[in-house]
Scaffold this motif. Structure first.
Motif, PDB file in Angstrom:
ATOM      1  N   VAL A 232      10.173   5.625  -1.904  1.00 39.12           N
ATOM      2  CA  VAL A 232      10.270   5.235  -0.488  1.00 39.12           C
ATOM      3  C   VAL A 232       8.960   4.613  -0.026  1.00 39.12           C
ATOM      4  O   VAL A 232       8.952   3.595   0.701  1.00 39.12           O
ATOM      5  N   MET A 233       7.825   5.180  -0.434  1.00 39.03           N
ATOM      6  CA  MET A 233       6.534   4.633  -0.033  1.00 39.03           C
ATOM      7  C   MET A 233       6.337   3.228  -0.585  1.00 39.03           C
ATOM      8  O   MET A 233       5.914   2.314   0.146  1.00 39.03           O
ATOM      9  N   VAL A 234       6.644   3.013  -1.865  1.00 39.31           N
ATOM     10  CA  VAL A 234       6.450   1.692  -2.469  1.00 39.31           C
ATOM     11  C   VAL A 234       7.357   0.661  -1.820  1.00 39.31           C
ATOM     12  O   VAL A 234       6.921  -0.459  -1.475  1.00 39.31           O
ATOM     13  N   ARG A 235       8.597   1.011  -1.588  1.00 34.62           N
ATOM     14  CA  ARG A 235       9.525   0.044  -0.999  1.00 34.62           C
ATOM     15  C   ARG A 235       9.201  -0.210   0.477  1.00 34.62           C
ATOM     16  O   ARG A 235       9.400  -1.309   0.987  1.00 34.62           O
ATOM     17  N   ALA A 236       8.708   0.828   1.164  1.00 39.38           N
ATOM     18  CA  ALA A 236       8.333   0.638   2.568  1.00 39.38           C
ATOM     19  C   ALA A 236       7.122  -0.285   2.691  1.00 39.38           C
ATOM     20  O   ALA A 236       7.068  -1.160   3.569  1.00 39.38           O
ATOM     21  N   VAL A 237       6.133  -0.097   1.804  1.00 40.97           N
ATOM     22  CA  VAL A 237       4.956  -0.964   1.836  1.00 40.97           C
ATOM     23  C   VAL A 237       5.324  -2.389   1.442  1.00 40.97           C
ATOM     24  O   VAL A 237       4.861  -3.367   2.052  1.00 40.97           O
TER      25      VAL A 237
ATOM     26  N   LEU B 120       6.653  -4.757   4.063  1.00 46.44           N
ATOM     27  CA  LEU B 120       5.713  -5.399   4.979  1.00 46.44           C
ATOM     28  C   LEU B 120       5.307  -6.789   4.507  1.00 46.44           C
ATOM     29  O   LEU B 120       4.676  -7.535   5.269  1.00 46.44           O
ATOM     30  N   PHE B 121       5.638  -7.126   3.265  1.00 48.57           N
ATOM     31  CA  PHE B 121       5.307  -8.430   2.686  1.00 48.57           C
ATOM     32  C   PHE B 121       6.595  -9.084   2.200  1.00 48.57           C
ATOM     33  O   PHE B 121       6.950  -8.985   1.013  1.00 48.57           O
ATOM     34  N   PRO B 122       7.330  -9.740   3.086  1.00 49.21           N
ATOM     35  CA  PRO B 122       8.655 -10.287   2.722  1.00 49.21           C
ATOM     36  C   PRO B 122       8.588 -11.287   1.578  1.00 49.21           C
ATOM     37  O   PRO B 122       9.482 -11.332   0.738  1.00 49.21           O
ATOM     38  N   GLY B 123       7.537 -12.092   1.545  1.00 47.78           N
ATOM     39  CA  GLY B 123       7.447 -13.080   0.478  1.00 47.78           C
ATOM     40  C   GLY B 123       7.357 -12.425  -0.894  1.00 47.78           C
ATOM     41  O   GLY B 123       8.019 -12.845  -1.847  1.00 47.78           O
ATOM     42  N   PHE B 124       6.542 -11.389  -0.983  1.00 47.81           N
ATOM     43  CA  PHE B 124       6.402 -10.674  -2.262  1.00 47.81           C
ATOM     44  C   PHE B 124       7.692  -9.961  -2.640  1.00 47.81           C
ATOM     45  O   PHE B 124       8.143 -10.053  -3.791  1.00 47.81           O
ATOM     46  N   SER B 125       8.276  -9.245  -1.682  1.00 46.83           N
ATOM     47  CA  SER B 125       9.477  -8.464  -1.990  1.00 46.83           C
ATOM     48  C   SER B 125      10.677  -9.331  -2.302  1.00 46.83           C
ATOM     49  O   SER B 125      11.617  -8.878  -2.962  1.00 46.83           O
ATOM     50  N   SER B 126      10.678 -10.593  -1.845  1.00 44.61           N
ATOM     51  CA  SER B 126      11.801 -11.485  -2.159  1.00 44.61           C
ATOM     52  C   SER B 126      11.673 -12.123  -3.534  1.00 44.61           C
ATOM     53  O   SER B 126      12.647 -12.623  -4.077  1.00 44.61           O
TER      54      SER B 126
END
Length: 787
Positions: free
Chosen positions: A337-342, A345-351
């Motif tokens: 949960v912590m890793v996915r929540a952080v 905060l960075f949509p470009g990275f998570s996409s």
């Protein structure tokens, strides 16, 4: 006229005789219609034909359902069951199987399975027998691999050793695990390799890996306090500990001439880190809450007060203390949960990257760290393997929560450490996990079918929040109910206790553990290198204090606790029912009903012991009226009494009445109680049987004439009552050979028997490897105690 003719003709046919037929020439078959109607043979043939059809139909449906289960991988799920069953049978065997015979049997079964591989109906049962035999062989191999040297008789000596681990107990003493390097005054010819000793105090600078020296009292690990109870010898043998005891002077920190093995340095460094971490947690939290936090994070549980342990057990919350699947899952969930929540905060990275896989990898690293700092106990190892398989499946784009992953974890654990299959930790952990996975699969299947028929309503935001809250509450209730039901039979089998308020207690306490305590523990560990762990540990301490308060309340309001022993047949029947429910996904689950019903029948037929005797012949317990337990000592051993009262479902303990002068008279009081003099104690059972405990042969001879059972606390004299005593005699030497005893008084004793007492001992001969050290005790050799 026509009616009369028909009636006359019918009467003539009915009264026609064979003689008349013969005289008339016999040109037509003779049939008596009334006899034909009464003849049962056609009806029996019809019934038989119907039964054959039903049998064929049942066989068809069974074969079809078996095929469906096999197509879904039920055969693979049976592998750990068969392997664990073979290991359990090995440990229950009355004698040690030969290594050569096992190897030849496995080789022969392997050859037969290979040759019959094209014949499914033949190869399948052969493969099942092969896996079962491999389980027996794996347990045998582990026994040979352990080969722990164990002290056979109590001895006082001076030891020089290397400290492996130290742990602070609730009574203020320190428990030390030491590898022995040398013994002197006297020098032991066959010293144990590793021992566990207690000390009043230790040097302040003593750390794992340091040398220690002192005068110690070494004692051999004891057997069960009653037949079927926890066996300390068995556990010590596979843990590599050959003796227990205490320091009579010391320990002193010394410099060792022998360097430590190179491979022991990582373990020594890890133990020092665990000790430092435990002290840091105690300094931040303190009190019983701090000891519970230490147990949850580092695995050191000896410092928790026994009163709090009892509260947690009675409330059904004791699983919070054991580092198991719950803790591993909460740690993994917190990190993910912590890793996915952080990352959110960075949509470009998570996409661009698969954040879910990175979160699973981070959770696996954190769980590995948690396994190391928790001491890697057997329960923690099992939980880690299970969770590692699930996280690896998630990384590889596979379903994480499946019964196949549970089976893989079970295979790894049973193959590496087969002895754990007979322990409560393995049985309760996998029973709960398998039941929860099966329940989750059934619920997921129902939800998917429901979604295809009727999509869930959107609703307003308050409605959705309320709905999510209700789903969470129902899910938590279902989890507690399923896991509690699956593990209840093993809790009763091993501990003879039930927790009727476990469901509301878990519903109240587990949200605090899941939402506050464990996330705070994870954040404390992560922030500890920066010195920011204080606030998180304080929050964890507050959450633990709330859980302790909840456990105390539910413990004091629990209506029942001890339920007494249950038969092995009942436990096996309920286990079979559970296995059918979690392995099968078809209508074959209905086969669990007759298995569960058989377990209830066996449970109703149970018989509790009338008398129990410890293996040192000093303590005798006699079941009495109104769920009481009479004992022959005013200050009996606390652990033994706790076990006996639960096993015999006794609510009260009746202490003996001491007789000032003369020998005690056979008691006839309504309430069973021992009447004791200096050397003899007498008590009368409800069945009118007289039980005697004698400290000397002379006292035993005085009781032999009128007693039905005589327990003699003397290993030298074996037949004090004559060659054909009327009473059943149990001596200290018998108990040294065969362990503690449970005695049942027969209502109609056989005329050929010696008395009406039937004895069941805890240990059989020839001794298994974990009991072989008993041959060297003074009592087993017929020698008096050393003075």
């Amino acid at each position: 006229m026509g009616g009369e003719s028909a009636e006359t003709a019918q009467g003539e046919r009915a009264h026609f005789r064979p003689a008349e037929a013969e005289s008339s020439g016999g040109t037509f078959p003779l049939v008596d219609e009334r006899r034909t109607e009464l003849d049962p043979r056609p009806r029996i043939a019809s019934i038989k034909q119907s039964l054959v059809q039903i049998k064929q139909l049942l066989a068809f449906y069974l074969l079809r359902e078996f095929s469906r289960d096999a197509a879904r991988g039920a055969g693979f799920l049976c592998l750990p069951v068969l392997l664990a069953g073979g290991a359990a049978v090995y440990f229950a065997l009355p004698r040690e199987p030969g290594t050569g015979a096992l190897v030849l049997t496995i080789a022969f079964l392997t050859l037969l399975t290979w040759l019959s591989r094209r014949k499914l109906l033949l190869s399948t049962p052969l493969a099942a027998v092969l896996v079962f035999t491999v389980g027996v062989g794996a347990a045998k191999l582990e026994t040979l691999r352990a080969s722990t040297p164990m002290v056979g008789s109590d001895v006082t000596t001076r030891i020089t050793g290397r400290l492996v681990q130290q742990e602070r107990r609730a009574d203020g003493r320190i428990r030390l695990t030491i590898d022995i390097l040398e013994t002197e005054r006297p020098h032991l010819s066959y010293p144990p390799d590793r021992v566990r000793l207690t000390a009043r105090d230790v040097p302040a600078d003593l750390r794992p890996g340091d040398g220690v020296y002192g005068l110690v009292r070494l004692m051999s690990p004891s057997g069960p306090v009653r037949p079927g109870a926890y066996d300390f010898s068995f556990t010590s043998y596979f843990a590599g500990r050959g003796a227990v005891g205490f320091f009579m002077s010391g320990p002193e920190r010394v410099t060792l001439d022998t360097p430590a093995p190179l491979l022991s340095y990582p373990a020594r460094w890890l133990e020092r880190m665990r000790g430092a971490l435990a002290e840091r947690i105690r300094s931040r939290i303190g009190g019983p809450e701090g000891e519970i936090a230490v147990a949850v994070i580092t695995g050191f549980r000896a410092g928790i007060p026994e009163e709090i342990n009892e509260w947690l057990r009675r409330a059904g919350l004791a699983h919070i203390l054991a580092i198991s699947g719950l803790h591993m899952a909460l740690v993994a969930a917190t990190v993910m949960v912590m890793v996915r929540a952080v990352s959110a905060l960075f949509p470009g990275f998570s996409s661009r990257v698969p954040v879910k896989k990175y979160a699973a990898a981070a959770a696996l690293v954190m769980c590995t760290l948690y396994l190391c700092i928790s001491g890697a106990a057997v329960a923690a190892q099992r939980s880690y393997v299970m969770l590692a398989v699930m996280l690896a499946a998630l990384i590889c784009d596979r379903a994480a929560i499946t019964m196949r992953n549970v089976a893989i974890a079970a295979l790894v654990i049973v193959a590496w450490s087969p002895h754990v299959v007979v322990g409560p930790s393995f049985q309760m952990s996998f029973a709960a996990t398998a039941a929860l996975v099966a329940g989750y699969a059934a619920w997921n299947h129902w939800r998917q079918q429901r979604a295809t028929r009727r999509p869930p309503p959107e609703g307003s935001l308050p409605w959705r929040l309320t709905r999510y809250g209700l789903v969470f509450l129902v899910g938590l209730s279902a989890t507690s109910l399923i896991a509690g039901t699956a593990t209840a039979i093993y809790g009763v089998w091993h501990f003879q206790r039930v927790t009727p308020l476990a469901l509301p207690a878990n519903l109240t306490a587990m949200p605090i553990v899941s939402v506050f305590a464990m996330p705070a523990a994870v954040l404390a560990i992560l922030s500890m290198p920066f010195g920011l762990d204080g606030i998180f540990l304080k929050a964890m301490g507050q959450a633990i204090a709330a859980v302790v308060a909840i456990a105390e309340w539910f413990s004091t309001h629990s209506p029942v606790d001890a339920v007494g022993l249950i038969p092995l047949t009942a436990m096996l029947s309920f286990t079979g029912a559970l296995l059918v429910l979690v392995v099968s996904t078809t209508w074959l689950r209905l086969l669990a009903l007759p298995l569960a019903a058989a377990g209830v029948v066996f449970l109703a037929m149970r018989q509790l012991p009338d008398v129990v005797v410890t293996e040192d012949a000093t303590l005798v317990g006699l079941s009495g009226e109104s769920a009481s337990l009479a004992v022959n000592r005013t200050r009996p051993n606390g652990f033994t009494m706790d076990d006996w009262t639960r096993a015999l479902a006794a609510g009260t303990v009746v202490k003996p009445t001491n007789v000032e002068t003369g020998a005690p008279q056979p008691p006839n009081a309504e309430k069973t109680r021992f009447h004791c003099s200096e050397d003899l104690c007498l008590a009368r059972h409800e069945s009118d049987a007289l039980v005697a405990h004698a400290a000397t042969p002379k006292a035993a001879r005085a009781a032999c004439a009128g007693a039905d059972l005589v327990v003699l606390d003397d290993a030298v004299t074996t037949v004090p009552c004559g060659p054909a005593p009327a009473a059943t005699l149990v001596t200290k030497r018998d108990l040294a050979h065969y362990g503690s005893a449970a005695i049942f008084f027969e209502e109609n004793p056989s005329a050929e028997g010696s008395g009406k007492a039937r004895i069941t001992f805890a240990i059989t001969k020839p001794w298994r490897p974990w009991h072989a050290h008993r041959a060297w005790s003074r009592a087993a050799r017929g020698l008096p105690p050393h003075r």
